[in-house]
Scaffold this motif. Structure first.
Motif, PDB file in Angstrom:
ATOM      1  N   GLU A  52     -17.122   5.660   2.530  1.00 15.32           N
ATOM      2  CA  GLU A  52     -15.767   6.165   2.770  1.00 15.32           C
ATOM      3  C   GLU A  52     -15.485   6.280   4.268  1.00 15.32           C
ATOM      4  OE1 GLU A  52     -11.932   7.766   2.101  1.00 15.32           O
ATOM      5  OE2 GLU A  52     -13.282   6.695   0.764  1.00 15.32           O
ATOM      6  N   LYS A  53     -16.465   6.802   5.008  1.00 14.76           N
ATOM      7  CA  LYS A  53     -16.299   6.949   6.451  1.00 14.76           C
ATOM      8  C   LYS A  53     -16.149   5.578   7.119  1.00 14.76           C
ATOM      9  CE  LYS A  53     -18.183   9.473  10.337  1.00 14.76           C
ATOM     10  NZ  LYS A  53     -19.234  10.332  10.839  1.00 14.76           N
ATOM     11  N   PHE A  54     -16.946   4.613   6.679  1.00 11.37           N
ATOM     12  CA  PHE A  54     -16.862   3.269   7.243  1.00 11.37           C
ATOM     13  C   PHE A  54     -15.528   2.605   6.891  1.00 11.37           C
ATOM     14  CE2 PHE A  54     -17.697  -1.236   7.701  1.00 11.37           C
ATOM     15  CZ  PHE A  54     -18.332  -1.275   8.927  1.00 11.37           C
ATOM     16  N   LEU A  55     -15.022   2.846   5.682  1.00  3.46           N
ATOM     17  CA  LEU A  55     -13.723   2.304   5.280  1.00  3.46           C
ATOM     18  C   LEU A  55     -12.620   2.844   6.193  1.00  3.46           C
ATOM     19  CD1 LEU A  55     -11.886   0.749   3.258  1.00  3.46           C
ATOM     20  CD2 LEU A  55     -11.793   2.870   1.935  1.00  3.46           C
ATOM     21  N   LEU A  56     -12.645   4.153   6.462  1.00  2.00           N
ATOM     22  CA  LEU A  56     -11.645   4.754   7.357  1.00  2.00           C
ATOM     23  C   LEU A  56     -11.780   4.200   8.769  1.00  2.00           C
ATOM     24  CD1 LEU A  56     -11.802   8.453   6.125  1.00  2.00           C
ATOM     25  CD2 LEU A  56     -10.023   6.762   5.640  1.00  2.00           C
ATOM     26  N   ALA A  57     -13.022   4.021   9.237  1.00  4.34           N
ATOM     27  CA  ALA A  57     -13.252   3.471  10.572  1.00  4.34           C
ATOM     28  C   ALA A  57     -12.713   2.046  10.661  1.00  4.34           C
ATOM     29  CB  ALA A  57     -14.739   3.505  10.900  1.00  4.34           C
ATOM     30  N   SER A  58     -12.910   1.278   9.608  1.00  4.34           N
ATOM     31  CA  SER A  58     -12.422  -0.098   9.570  1.00  4.34           C
ATOM     32  C   SER A  58     -10.891  -0.138   9.626  1.00  4.34           C
ATOM     33  CB  SER A  58     -12.929  -0.782   8.300  1.00  4.34           C
ATOM     34  OG  SER A  58     -12.423  -2.075   8.198  1.00  4.34           O
ATOM     35  N   ARG A  59     -10.251   0.756   8.892  1.00  7.67           N
ATOM     36  CA  ARG A  59      -8.774   0.812   8.918  1.00  7.67           C
ATOM     37  C   ARG A  59      -8.270   1.215  10.300  1.00  7.67           C
ATOM     38  NH1 ARG A  59      -7.661   3.429   2.943  1.00  7.67           N
ATOM     39  NH2 ARG A  59      -8.129   1.504   1.822  1.00  7.67           N
ATOM     40  N   TYR A  60      -8.974   2.144  10.940  1.00 10.44           N
ATOM     41  CA  TYR A  60      -8.598   2.564  12.291  1.00 10.44           C
ATOM     42  C   TYR A  60      -8.703   1.378  13.252  1.00 10.44           C
ATOM     43  CZ  TYR A  60      -9.028   4.668  16.910  1.00 10.44           C
ATOM     44  OH  TYR A  60      -8.868   4.965  18.232  1.00 10.44           O
ATOM     45  N   ALA A  61      -9.828   0.656  13.200  1.00  8.01           N
ATOM     46  CA  ALA A  61     -10.045  -0.474  14.107  1.00  8.01           C
ATOM     47  C   ALA A  61      -8.996  -1.567  13.891  1.00  8.01           C
ATOM     48  CB  ALA A  61     -11.449  -1.035  13.923  1.00  8.01           C
ATOM     49  N   GLN A  84     -19.732  -7.727  22.024  1.00  7.15           N
ATOM     50  CA  GLN A  84     -18.913  -6.781  21.269  1.00  7.15           C
ATOM     51  C   GLN A  84     -17.453  -7.166  21.427  1.00  7.15           C
ATOM     52  OE1 GLN A  84     -18.895  -2.612  22.566  1.00  7.15           O
ATOM     53  NE2 GLN A  84     -19.166  -1.994  20.448  1.00  7.15           N
ATOM     54  N   ASN A  85     -16.664  -6.952  20.375  1.00  2.00           N
ATOM     55  CA  ASN A  85     -15.233  -7.217  20.459  1.00  2.00           C
ATOM     56  C   ASN A  85     -14.469  -5.900  20.296  1.00  2.00           C
ATOM     57  OD1 ASN A  85     -15.148  -6.664  17.658  1.00  2.00           O
ATOM     58  ND2 ASN A  85     -15.500  -8.812  17.175  1.00  2.00           N
ATOM     59  N   VAL A  86     -13.164  -5.953  20.464  1.00  2.00           N
ATOM     60  CA  VAL A  86     -12.339  -4.737  20.408  1.00  2.00           C
ATOM     61  C   VAL A  86     -12.448  -4.063  19.045  1.00  2.00           C
ATOM     62  CG1 VAL A  86      -9.961  -3.862  20.516  1.00  2.00           C
ATOM     63  CG2 VAL A  86     -10.755  -5.521  22.200  1.00  2.00           C
ATOM     64  N   TYR A  87     -12.480  -4.845  17.982  1.00  4.15           N
ATOM     65  CA  TYR A  87     -12.595  -4.277  16.637  1.00  4.15           C
ATOM     66  C   TYR A  87     -13.864  -3.441  16.502  1.00  4.15           C
ATOM     67  CZ  TYR A  87     -13.287  -3.959  11.607  1.00  4.15           C
ATOM     68  OH  TYR A  87     -13.509  -3.489  10.338  1.00  4.15           O
ATOM     69  N   SER A  88     -15.008  -4.007  16.875  1.00  7.57           N
ATOM     70  CA  SER A  88     -16.270  -3.270  16.723  1.00  7.57           C
ATOM     71  C   SER A  88     -16.339  -2.073  17.668  1.00  7.57           C
ATOM     72  CB  SER A  88     -17.473  -4.187  16.920  1.00  7.57           C
ATOM     73  OG  SER A  88     -17.534  -4.673  18.231  1.00  7.57           O
ATOM     74  N   ARG A  89     -15.693  -2.168  18.837  1.00  5.95           N
ATOM     75  CA  ARG A  89     -15.682  -1.036  19.778  1.00  5.95           C
ATOM     76  C   ARG A  89     -14.854   0.113  19.213  1.00  5.95           C
ATOM     77  NH1 ARG A  89     -17.112   2.457  21.607  1.00  5.95           N
ATOM     78  NH2 ARG A  89     -17.145   3.235  23.721  1.00  5.95           N
ATOM     79  N   ALA A  90     -13.699  -0.196  18.632  1.00  7.04           N
ATOM     80  CA  ALA A  90     -12.852   0.832  18.029  1.00  7.04           C
ATOM     81  C   ALA A  90     -13.544   1.437  16.807  1.00  7.04           C
ATOM     82  CB  ALA A  90     -11.498   0.244  17.642  1.00  7.04           C
ATOM     83  N   LEU A  91     -14.219   0.611  16.029  1.00  7.13           N
ATOM     84  CA  LEU A  91     -14.972   1.079  14.866  1.00  7.13           C
ATOM     85  C   LEU A  91     -16.064   2.055  15.307  1.00  7.13           C
ATOM     86  CD1 LEU A  91     -15.263   0.001  11.707  1.00  7.13           C
ATOM     87  CD2 LEU A  91     -17.408  -0.821  12.617  1.00  7.13           C
ATOM     88  N   GLU A  92     -16.784   1.695  16.350  1.00  9.49           N
ATOM     89  CA  GLU A  92     -17.841   2.552  16.886  1.00  9.49           C
ATOM     90  C   GLU A  92     -17.276   3.883  17.381  1.00  9.49           C
ATOM     91  OE1 GLU A  92     -21.392   2.337  20.237  1.00  9.49           O
ATOM     92  OE2 GLU A  92     -19.778   0.862  20.280  1.00  9.49           O
ATOM     93  N   ASP A  93     -16.131   3.842  18.047  1.00  9.94           N
ATOM     94  CA  ASP A  93     -15.515   5.072  18.545  1.00  9.94           C
ATOM     95  C   ASP A  93     -15.141   5.995  17.395  1.00  9.94           C
ATOM     96  OD1 ASP A  93     -14.519   6.887  20.437  1.00  9.94           O
ATOM     97  OD2 ASP A  93     -12.518   6.020  20.338  1.00  9.94           O
ATOM     98  N   PHE A  94     -14.606   5.439  16.322  1.00 10.45           N
ATOM     99  CA  PHE A  94     -14.233   6.246  15.166  1.00 10.45           C
ATOM    100  C   PHE A  94     -15.453   6.913  14.542  1.00 10.45           C
ATOM    101  CE2 PHE A  94     -13.246   7.250  10.815  1.00 10.45           C
ATOM    102  CZ  PHE A  94     -11.928   7.696  10.854  1.00 10.45           C
ATOM    103  N   LEU A  95     -16.561   6.206  14.519  1.00 17.10           N
ATOM    104  CA  LEU A  95     -17.772   6.723  13.879  1.00 17.10           C
ATOM    105  C   LEU A  95     -18.579   7.676  14.770  1.00 17.10           C
ATOM    106  CD1 LEU A  95     -18.970   3.442  12.132  1.00 17.10           C
ATOM    107  CD2 LEU A  95     -17.914   5.447  11.045  1.00 17.10           C
ATOM    108  N   SER A  96     -18.188   7.817  16.033  1.00 15.58           N
ATOM    109  CA  SER A  96     -18.938   8.647  16.986  1.00 15.58           C
ATOM    110  C   SER A  96     -18.093   9.806  17.485  1.00 15.58           C
ATOM    111  CB  SER A  96     -19.374   7.803  18.183  1.00 15.58           C
ATOM    112  OG  SER A  96     -20.111   6.693  17.756  1.00 15.58           O
TER     113      SER A  96
END
Length: 189
Positions: A52-61, A84-96
């Motif tokens: 669920e957390k990863f799904l939300l992070a993916s939507r944010y990115a 790294q690309n912008v998508y994975s950077r935004a995903l990482e920020d959401f998860l941290s």
């Protein structure tokens, strides 16, 4: 994982080979990896929470990338690590979530105008710090936003209420990052 510089054998192959190997193109090279396997059974509660957390992070990115205002995508682009690309950077920020490292109360004596220093870090950016001061009996004396200092790490909160009894006073510092994650630290005097 094997790498190839697009030789005669691998050419520009991409896709799956016999449900065993996956060929991908990454930075001008063909990468060969083992094919992922589908999980068996239902996820346990911890796995479901992570999904669920990863799904939300993916939507944010995705929202960062698709937004017509490209300022956030450009901001993430300035702090990319290799491969790294912008998508994975935004995903990482959401998860941290951010971390409040310290609350310095050396200059807080309970008087109006006393200063409380807070240090907070994040993998991308801390956007605000909320400070709450509770009396020994648990009642909220005051709360407000801290002001960021020039070094980018420290924030200063200026007390607005008189606190006659410091013993047992609790101070909460709540750091918030760009995706809205919070990190909290509580100190007692």
């Amino acid at each position: 994982m094997a790498h190839s510089d697009n030789s005669l054998v691998t050419g520009r192959i991409s896709g799956t080979l016999g449900k065993e190997l996956v060929f991908r193109e990454w930075e001008g090279k063909t990468v060969v990896a083992k094919a992922p396997r589908k999980r068996k059974g239902e996820p346990n509660s911890k796995q479901a929470e992570t999904q669920e957390k990863f799904l939300l992070a993916s939507r944010y990115a995705r929202a960062i990338i698709k937004n017509t205002d490209k300022s956030m995508a450009e901001a993430y682009a300035t702090v990319l690590r290799p491969r790294q690309n912008v998508y994975s950077r935004a995903l990482e920020d959401f998860l941290s979530p951010p971390k409040v490292k310290s609350i310095n109360t050396r200059n807080y004596k309970g008087a109006t105008g006393d200063k409380i220093a807070v240090r907070a870090i994040d993998d991308f950016r801390v956007v605000s710090i909320q400070v709450e001061i509770y009396a020994a009996n648990g009642t909220l004396l005051e709360e407000g936003k801290a002001v960021q200092e020039n070094n980018g790490l420290d924030w200063t909160y200026t007390a607005t209420q008189l606190n006659g009894t410091l013993a047992g006073t609790k101070i909460n510092a709540i750091a918030t990052d760009v995706p809205g994650n919070e990190g909290i630290l509580v100190v007692s005097l």
